[in-house]
Design an enzyme around this catalytic site. Structure first.
Site, mmCIF file in Angstrom:
data_model
loop_
_atom_site.group_PDB
_atom_site.id
_atom_site.type_symbol
_atom_site.label_atom_id
_atom_site.label_comp_id
_atom_site.label_asym_id
_atom_site.label_seq_id
_atom_site.Cartn_x
_atom_site.Cartn_y
_atom_site.Cartn_z
ATOM 1 N N HIS A 31 0.813 -1.222 0.000
ATOM 2 C CA HIS A 31 0.000 0.000 0.000
ATOM 3 C C HIS A 31 0.844 1.268 0.000
ATOM 4 O O HIS A 31 0.375 2.328 -0.431
ATOM 5 C CB HIS A 31 -0.947 0.006 1.197
ATOM 6 C CG HIS A 31 -2.174 -0.831 1.023
ATOM 7 N ND1 HIS A 31 -3.326 -0.366 0.425
ATOM 8 C CD2 HIS A 31 -2.430 -2.125 1.355
ATOM 9 C CE1 HIS A 31 -4.237 -1.321 0.408
ATOM 10 N NE2 HIS A 31 -3.713 -2.405 0.970
ATOM 11 N N ASP A 81 -7.758 -1.633 -1.244
ATOM 12 C CA ASP A 81 -8.713 -2.510 -0.565
ATOM 13 C C ASP A 81 -10.115 -2.004 -0.876
ATOM 14 O O ASP A 81 -10.427 -0.839 -0.591
ATOM 15 C CB ASP A 81 -8.481 -2.495 0.948
ATOM 16 C CG ASP A 81 -7.135 -3.074 1.341
ATOM 17 O OD1 ASP A 81 -6.581 -3.863 0.560
ATOM 18 O OD2 ASP A 81 -6.638 -2.728 2.426
ATOM 19 N N GLU A 136 -6.850 -12.511 0.615
ATOM 20 C CA GLU A 136 -7.729 -11.414 1.047
ATOM 21 C C GLU A 136 -8.672 -11.065 -0.103
ATOM 22 O O GLU A 136 -8.215 -10.585 -1.137
ATOM 23 C CB GLU A 136 -6.910 -10.187 1.448
ATOM 24 C CG GLU A 136 -5.930 -10.440 2.589
ATOM 25 C CD GLU A 136 -5.012 -9.246 2.851
ATOM 26 O OE1 GLU A 136 -5.136 -8.221 2.132
ATOM 27 O OE2 GLU A 136 -4.169 -9.346 3.750
ATOM 28 N N HIS A 141 -8.317 -7.205 -1.414
ATOM 29 C CA HIS A 141 -7.055 -6.558 -1.787
ATOM 30 C C HIS A 141 -6.710 -6.845 -3.240
ATOM 31 O O HIS A 141 -6.634 -8.000 -3.655
ATOM 32 C CB HIS A 141 -5.936 -7.062 -0.871
ATOM 33 C CG HIS A 141 -4.583 -6.453 -1.160
ATOM 34 N ND1 HIS A 141 -3.952 -5.594 -0.295
ATOM 35 C CD2 HIS A 141 -3.737 -6.593 -2.210
ATOM 36 C CE1 HIS A 141 -2.790 -5.237 -0.793
ATOM 37 N NE2 HIS A 141 -2.634 -5.831 -1.966
#
Length: 235
Positions: free
Chosen positions: A134, A141, A203, A206
């Site tokens: 990030h 996200d 995830e 993500h």
């Protein structure tokens, strides 16, 4: 070290640009800022220029499938200081949830909790060769909201530290509600992947484009590509 961290980076110098609130929905108040993460004058709702263009493409794809639905931004650009804060915050939360106390943790307990933390959070590395995804401005996200602005149920919360966070957790379920969760996750995945993003293996929320994880995932699909990262950390 996670294998994607071995991917070389050739920084392309693209600027960070604000994500337009008239196109996308935002999770507000921002969940990390709410617990005290030190953003200072930085904003989490920024992405690299090409990444933002691809996100707009994904939103258009979503609109064509479900009129009025929008991609909701939970988190995008994340300074390394914020990454470090959230890693420590998550560690403390897990200690408390386990009924333990920071002052009396054994070495084994500390190790077990850190393993849980780093199962979902990237290491807040200051090494230019191994930036948290990030911090590069190329990871995002996201979830979905419907035409009324209500969150679409994906079957678990973003950042949930449980097996339900795995993208395919509900894939084989025979329960109608859980089948719906999986369809929602698949919809999000399809519009993001069609726009050039790579999905995180663990995830559902993500996605990345142009960072080390993206390049590693691309090379897993086609080793002949020899993809490298084009985005490094932004201070």
């Amino acid at each position: 070290m996670k294998p994607y961290k071995l991917i070389p980076i050739q920084e392309c110098g693209e600027p960070l640009l604000p994500i337009p609130s008239e196109i996308f929905a935002f999770v507000l108040p921002h969940p990390y800022a709410k617990v005290g993460a030190p953003y200072g004058d930085k904003s989490p709702f920024y992405l690299r220029e090409s990444v933002l263009n691809s996100l707009v493409t994904a939103q258009k794809d979503l609109q064509e499938r479900y009129s009025g639905w929008r991609i909701q931004i939970f988190d995008a650009y994340r300074p390394i200081a914020v990454q470090r804060f959230m890693v420590d915050h998550t560690f403390r939360e897990l200690v408390q949830a386990s009924g333990l106390a920071l002052e009396t943790l054994t070495a084994k307990q500390q190790q077990e909790i850190w393993e849980q933390v780093y199962g979902f959070w990237a290491v807040p590395s200051d090494d230019p060769a191994t930036p948290p995804p990030h911090s590069t401005g190329s990871a995002v996200d996201v979830t979905l909201v419907d035409e009324t602005g209500q969150p679409v149920d994906m079957g678990s919360q973003i950042d949930e530290l449980s097996p339900r966070s795995f993208p395919g957790h509900f894939a084989d379920s025979q329960l109608p509600q859980e089948q719906q969760y999986h369809r929602h996750r698949q919809l999000l995945r399809e519009v993001m992947v069609n726009a050039g993003f790579q999905p995180h293996p663990h995830e559902w929320w993500h996605f990345c484009l142009g960072d080390q994880m993206w390049a590693w995932l691309v090379n897993q699909e086609d080793p002949a590509r020899g993809a490298i990262a084009r985005y490094g950390a932004i201070a």
